[in-house]
Design a protein around this motif. Structure first.
Motif, PDB file in Angstrom:
ATOM      1  N   LEU A   1      80.622 -59.866 -20.791  1.00 46.20           N
ATOM      2  CA  LEU A   1      79.555 -59.162 -20.070  1.00 46.20           C
ATOM      3  C   LEU A   1      78.993 -57.986 -20.857  1.00 46.20           C
ATOM      4  CD1 LEU A   1      81.266 -59.139 -16.558  1.00 46.20           C
ATOM      5  CD2 LEU A   1      79.818 -60.908 -17.562  1.00 46.20           C
ATOM      6  N   PHE A   2      79.552 -57.726 -22.013  1.00 48.56           N
ATOM      7  CA  PHE A   2      79.101 -56.595 -22.824  1.00 48.56           C
ATOM      8  C   PHE A   2      77.754 -56.918 -23.461  1.00 48.56           C
ATOM      9  CE2 PHE A   2      79.527 -54.230 -27.033  1.00 48.56           C
ATOM     10  CZ  PHE A   2      79.212 -52.998 -26.483  1.00 48.56           C
ATOM     11  N   ASP A   3      76.763 -56.073 -23.218  1.00 52.24           N
ATOM     12  CA  ASP A   3      75.439 -56.288 -23.808  1.00 52.24           C
ATOM     13  C   ASP A   3      75.087 -55.051 -24.640  1.00 52.24           C
ATOM     14  OD1 ASP A   3      72.826 -56.686 -24.484  1.00 52.24           O
ATOM     15  OD2 ASP A   3      72.141 -57.184 -22.454  1.00 52.24           O
ATOM     16  N   ARG A   4      75.346 -55.159 -25.919  1.00 59.13           N
ATOM     17  CA  ARG A   4      75.162 -54.011 -26.820  1.00 59.13           C
ATOM     18  C   ARG A   4      73.718 -53.532 -26.839  1.00 59.13           C
ATOM     19  NH1 ARG A   4      74.764 -50.022 -29.017  1.00 59.13           N
ATOM     20  NH2 ARG A   4      75.765 -49.133 -30.856  1.00 59.13           N
ATOM     21  N   SER A   5      72.776 -54.468 -26.571  1.00 55.83           N
ATOM     22  CA  SER A   5      71.364 -54.107 -26.703  1.00 55.83           C
ATOM     23  C   SER A   5      70.932 -53.090 -25.633  1.00 55.83           C
ATOM     24  CB  SER A   5      70.486 -55.355 -26.606  1.00 55.83           C
ATOM     25  OG  SER A   5      70.485 -55.829 -25.273  1.00 55.83           O
ATOM     26  N   LEU A   6      71.729 -52.942 -24.588  1.00 56.79           N
ATOM     27  CA  LEU A   6      71.361 -51.994 -23.527  1.00 56.79           C
ATOM     28  C   LEU A   6      71.837 -50.581 -23.835  1.00 56.79           C
ATOM     29  CD1 LEU A   6      72.319 -54.134 -20.410  1.00 56.79           C
ATOM     30  CD2 LEU A   6      70.017 -53.391 -21.015  1.00 56.79           C
ATOM     31  N   ILE A   7      72.658 -50.448 -24.873  1.00 56.91           N
ATOM     32  CA  ILE A   7      73.333 -49.170 -25.091  1.00 56.91           C
ATOM     33  C   ILE A   7      72.727 -48.422 -26.276  1.00 56.91           C
ATOM     34  CG2 ILE A   7      75.557 -48.133 -25.717  1.00 56.91           C
ATOM     35  CD1 ILE A   7      76.759 -50.435 -23.982  1.00 56.91           C
ATOM     36  N   ASP A   8      72.273 -47.189 -26.016  1.00 62.11           N
ATOM     37  CA  ASP A   8      71.666 -46.400 -27.091  1.00 62.11           C
ATOM     38  C   ASP A   8      72.730 -45.726 -27.941  1.00 62.11           C
ATOM     39  OD1 ASP A   8      68.667 -46.385 -26.339  1.00 62.11           O
ATOM     40  OD2 ASP A   8      69.699 -45.987 -24.455  1.00 62.11           O
ATOM     41  N   ASP A   9      73.690 -45.107 -27.282  1.00 64.83           N
ATOM     42  CA  ASP A   9      74.746 -44.411 -28.023  1.00 64.83           C
ATOM     43  C   ASP A   9      76.098 -44.926 -27.551  1.00 64.83           C
ATOM     44  OD1 ASP A   9      73.396 -42.057 -29.539  1.00 64.83           O
ATOM     45  OD2 ASP A   9      72.505 -41.979 -27.543  1.00 64.83           O
ATOM     46  N   LEU A  10      76.922 -45.293 -28.511  1.00 63.26           N
ATOM     47  CA  LEU A  10      78.277 -45.726 -28.197  1.00 63.26           C
ATOM     48  C   LEU A  10      79.204 -44.700 -28.838  1.00 63.26           C
ATOM     49  CD1 LEU A  10      80.057 -47.938 -26.994  1.00 63.26           C
ATOM     50  CD2 LEU A  10      79.833 -49.193 -29.125  1.00 63.26           C
ATOM     51  N   LEU A  11      79.793 -43.852 -28.020  1.00 62.65           N
ATOM     52  CA  LEU A  11      80.594 -42.744 -28.550  1.00 62.65           C
ATOM     53  C   LEU A  11      82.071 -43.105 -28.495  1.00 62.65           C
ATOM     54  CD1 LEU A  11      78.933 -39.757 -26.635  1.00 62.65           C
ATOM     55  CD2 LEU A  11      78.271 -40.737 -28.850  1.00 62.65           C
ATOM     56  N   GLU A  12      82.741 -42.926 -29.618  1.00 61.38           N
ATOM     57  CA  GLU A  12      84.197 -43.103 -29.620  1.00 61.38           C
ATOM     58  C   GLU A  12      84.822 -41.721 -29.507  1.00 61.38           C
ATOM     59  OE1 GLU A  12      86.837 -46.182 -31.864  1.00 61.38           O
ATOM     60  OE2 GLU A  12      86.777 -44.354 -33.085  1.00 61.38           O
ATOM     61  N   ILE A  13      85.672 -41.554 -28.532  1.00 60.11           N
ATOM     62  CA  ILE A  13      86.203 -40.222 -28.227  1.00 60.11           C
ATOM     63  C   ILE A  13      87.721 -40.266 -28.193  1.00 60.11           C
ATOM     64  CG2 ILE A  13      86.325 -38.451 -26.412  1.00 60.11           C
ATOM     65  CD1 ILE A  13      83.439 -39.332 -25.686  1.00 60.11           C
ATOM     66  N   ASP A  14      88.321 -39.254 -28.811  1.00 59.93           N
ATOM     67  CA  ASP A  14      89.777 -39.133 -28.829  1.00 59.93           C
ATOM     68  C   ASP A  14      90.293 -39.270 -27.383  1.00 59.93           C
ATOM     69  OD1 ASP A  14      92.410 -38.455 -28.964  1.00 59.93           O
ATOM     70  OD2 ASP A  14      92.093 -36.479 -29.866  1.00 59.93           O
ATOM     71  N   TYR A  15      91.137 -40.267 -27.173  1.00 65.78           N
ATOM     72  CA  TYR A  15      91.489 -40.594 -25.794  1.00 65.78           C
ATOM     73  C   TYR A  15      92.235 -39.472 -25.075  1.00 65.78           C
ATOM     74  CZ  TYR A  15      96.382 -41.751 -26.885  1.00 65.78           C
ATOM     75  OH  TYR A  15      97.687 -41.693 -27.246  1.00 65.78           O
ATOM     76  N   LYS A  16      92.854 -38.586 -25.841  1.00 64.96           N
ATOM     77  CA  LYS A  16      93.593 -37.494 -25.184  1.00 64.96           C
ATOM     78  C   LYS A  16      92.654 -36.591 -24.393  1.00 64.96           C
ATOM     79  CE  LYS A  16      97.802 -37.626 -27.657  1.00 64.96           C
ATOM     80  NZ  LYS A  16      97.710 -38.154 -29.014  1.00 64.96           N
ATOM     81  N   LEU A  17      91.382 -36.514 -24.868  1.00 64.51           N
ATOM     82  CA  LEU A  17      90.396 -35.704 -24.150  1.00 64.51           C
ATOM     83  C   LEU A  17      90.122 -36.255 -22.753  1.00 64.51           C
ATOM     84  CD1 LEU A  17      87.941 -34.948 -27.070  1.00 64.51           C
ATOM     85  CD2 LEU A  17      89.219 -33.254 -25.755  1.00 64.51           C
ATOM     86  N   ALA A  18      90.378 -37.555 -22.552  1.00 64.09           N
ATOM     87  CA  ALA A  18      90.205 -38.125 -21.219  1.00 64.09           C
ATOM     88  C   ALA A  18      91.065 -37.347 -20.215  1.00 64.09           C
ATOM     89  CB  ALA A  18      90.596 -39.602 -21.216  1.00 64.09           C
ATOM     90  N   TYR A  19      92.258 -37.019 -20.654  1.00 68.31           N
ATOM     91  CA  TYR A  19      93.197 -36.336 -19.761  1.00 68.31           C
ATOM     92  C   TYR A  19      92.859 -34.858 -19.594  1.00 68.31           C
ATOM     93  CZ  TYR A  19      95.724 -40.658 -19.740  1.00 68.31           C
ATOM     94  OH  TYR A  19      96.051 -41.971 -19.550  1.00 68.31           O
ATOM     95  N   THR A  20      92.544 -34.181 -20.694  1.00 67.14           N
ATOM     96  CA  THR A  20      92.277 -32.742 -20.562  1.00 67.14           C
ATOM     97  C   THR A  20      90.970 -32.495 -19.812  1.00 67.14           C
ATOM     98  OG1 THR A  20      91.388 -32.797 -22.807  1.00 67.14           O
ATOM     99  CG2 THR A  20      93.622 -32.024 -22.558  1.00 67.14           C
ATOM    100  N   ARG A  21      89.961 -33.331 -20.069  1.00 64.52           N
ATOM    101  CA  ARG A  21      88.700 -33.153 -19.332  1.00 64.52           C
ATOM    102  C   ARG A  21      88.862 -33.519 -17.855  1.00 64.52           C
ATOM    103  NH1 ARG A  21      85.775 -29.534 -21.891  1.00 64.52           N
ATOM    104  NH2 ARG A  21      84.916 -30.229 -23.889  1.00 64.52           N
TER     105      ARG A  21
END
Lengths: 281, 321
Positions: B238-258
């Motif tokens: 179901l992933f459609d890359r053409s719909l996405i302008d920015d694909l950000l890779e983020i250090d997963y630890k920030l998921a928890y602190t944020r």
């Protein structure tokens, strides 16, 4: 088939489908996840459990010749039958089972290329939960063929002399000693690292995304040219408990045609526990 | 059904729709660009606690309409938790059974919740040794059940089911469009099955072709349940890359602190995947400075207390007498 040295030991999923119910062809499923067979298997296939059926229940060793006779005969398999083995994780334990069948002298053993993942993902291939009810037959295995199995003394000698290729098929993190075993595994060792002189060629280097083996040309390029395995020398493959290395043993011996290849089934859970054995990290 | 009074004849009437949208709440203290209005869409306000209520309901209705369920035939689905919880609760409330195939690393809270919601569990140990073509152990085991026991199970397969996308085309997208009065300029999403990203973005892009879609993904080897790194995304059709302008890779630890910051400064008890989205949104806000952004917050933090402690050990301090 793809220019393999011994193409007769590999069958495709279509071949298996066309031979379902053929009385001379016996299917055996061997999985890492021992629940997988119960969830669904190829019609007519028996399931062997690597934990309880393919090893000696007391000593650390492969199952004895007697136990092999009982297991295989009990599954209705005769020495003259064609045995086709397949399993999960791209045939890890299926390759181990194949190695055991060859070790005990079974003439016609084969692997199903791609294993159960490939079968599962092909729409025309059926699965069932129904267990077959084979009539037991008398099976008499040959004495174990030690030309297929490496024990500690020759592993140490291979490492010391360099006269034999040592192929470490574990993940790069296990090879470097960053981890001793993949997380969650109960079989482990006291020390991490690898046998001095071994080349790191993870088992999965040999398979395509579909789960099937790469072609002979691709395999030659990887093992001989890129990784420098010397085809003029014998080879020993090892991993952690001897199942992933069976997969590479199969590649070296049957797909690439190396003459003398042994599986070191003691592997890292033996070597990494030996007092005084040399280790590289 | 009366959305004004919130009186319903059954739980199904509470499921989100344009007339009954999940709330949008403005982010105030954690917004780094005051000219940029940033909102969170609180999907945990849905009846079974996550964004997955939408896909689960759409897939279940579709199977019902096609006569695939009933007479002892229920569902089997690979799930990291939220889809399973929604599906199990919905299925049981309609008289069907669900077998959920779950990777072992899913938090215990979610596994127990699945059982409480009425699912039968199959736990598989994934990622023994990474391999090409191996796929995901839980997907393969669910497929095995669906194929070998087709009289007992049908597999909705959220990773390939177009109804997962359609659910968001029909509900999430129109809700946001109406709630923002068509002023949305940026959509922030995370990626799992990609149903939310693809369906919502497709609808909103149809309304406003200049809409920016920003997807966040955790770094490889991450521990953010429900999300996928790009290297794991090939399981989703179901992933459609053409719909996405920015694909950000983020250090997963920030998921928890944020996520913790959201809890402690905005009063939003958001789970780790929302924390990851907030981090991505903050980066884009600092770049684009003006606009109106909507972040889709998939679920709240209640299922993740163990994971929170694992990644923010200080949370455990002072919890024992």
């Amino acid at each position: 088939m793809a220019n393999y040295a011994h193409p007769e030991v590999l069958v495709e999923t279509d071949w298996v489908k066309n031979n379902l119910g053929n009385p001379g062809i016996k299917l055996v499923e061997i999985d890492v996840d021992t629940k997988a067979y119960d969830a669904g298997h190829v019609p007519g296939a028996v399931g062997f459990n690597w934990q309880t059926q393919l090893q000696d229940p007391v000593r650390r060793d492969i199952l004895t010749q007697d136990a092999f006779d009982k297991l295989v005969g009990g599954a209705g398999i005769s020495p003259a039958d064609t045995v086709v083995i397949y399993g999960d994780n791209n045939n890890w334990f299926a390759a181990y089972g194949f190695w055991l069948f060859k070790l005990y002298g079974h003439k016609d053993a084969r692997l199903m290329n791609g294993g159960r993942v490939k079968w599962l993902n092909e729409a025309d291939k059926p699965l069932t939960t129904e267990r077959p009810n084979p009539t037991p037959v008398a099976y008499k295995a040959a004495a174990p063929n030690n030309a297929l199995r490496a024990l500690v003394p020759e592993v140490l000698e291979a490492s010391r002399t360099g006269k034999c290729n040592l192929v470490d098929v574990r993940s790069p993190d296990e090879f470097t000693g960053r981890v001793i075993a993949p997380s969650g595994m109960s079989e482990t060792a006291q020390r991490g690292g690898h046998i001095p002189g071994a080349k790191s060629i993870p088992w999965n280097t040999a398979v395509q995304p579909s789960g099937a083996f790469k072609t002979a040309d691709e395999l030659r390029a990887i093992y001989l040219e890129q990784k420098g395995v010397d085809p003029k020398k014998p080879a020993i493959a090892y991993c952690r408990i001897g199942e992933r290395s069976s997969h590479t043993w199969f590649v070296l011996k049957y797909l690439l045609g190396f003459d003398q290849v042994k599986n070191y089934d003691g592997s890292w859970t033996e070597y990494g526990n030996l007092i005084g054995a040399p280790i590289e990290k | 059904m009366n959305h004004q009074l919130r009186v319903y004849n059954d739980i199904f009437e509470m499921l989100p729709s344009e007339e009954n949208p999940s709330p949008l709440v403005r982010i105030n203290r954690l917004n780094p660009a005051p000219e940029f209005a940033l909102y969170a869409k609180l999907e945990w306000m849905n009846p079974f606690g996550s964004v997955k209520d939408r896909a689960a309901w759409a897939m279940l209705r579709d199977l019902e309409e096609r006569g695939e369920l009933g007479n002892g035939r229920g569902l089997v689905e690979p799930t990291s938790g939220n889809t399973g919880i929604s599906l199990a609760a919905l299925a049981r409330a309609r008289g069907y059974h669900l077998r959920a195939v779950v990777p072992n690393k899913v938090p215990l809270e979610k596994k127990i919740l699945l059982k409480i919601a009425g699912a039968e569990l199959d736990v598989v140990s994934d990622e023994l040794c990474p391999a090409p073509g191996l796929g995901d152990g839980s997907i393969n085991l669910a497929k095995t059940h669906a194929k070998a026991s087709s009289h007992r199970y049908v597999m909705p397969n959220q990773y390939e089911n177009e109804k997962n996308v359609e659910a968001h085309l029909r509900t999430t997208g129109p809700e946001i469009w109406r709630q923002t009065e068509g002023r949305i300029t940026h959509l922030f999403v995370s990626l799992g099955t990609c149903g939310t990203a693809t369906g919502t973005a497709r609808f909103l892009r149809g309304q406003n072709p200049r809409l920016k879609v920003i997807a966040v993904q955790p770094t490889e080897g991450h521990d953010v349940p429900g999300l996928r790194n790009l290297s794991q995304l090939d399981v989703s059709r179901l992933f459609d890359r053409s719909l996405i302008d920015d694909l950000l890779e983020i250090d997963y630890k920030l998921a928890y602190t944020r996520a913790l910051e959201l809890c402690q400064t905005e009063g939003l008890l958001a789970g780790p995947s929302s924390g990851l989205i907030l981090e991505g949104a903050r980066r884009i806000l600092e770049r684009d400075r003006a606009g109106l952004g909507v972040m889709i917050f998939s679920d709240n933090v209640f299922k993740y207390t163990a994971n929170m402690v694992k990644h923010i050990p200080a949370l455990a301090a002072g919890t024992q007498a």
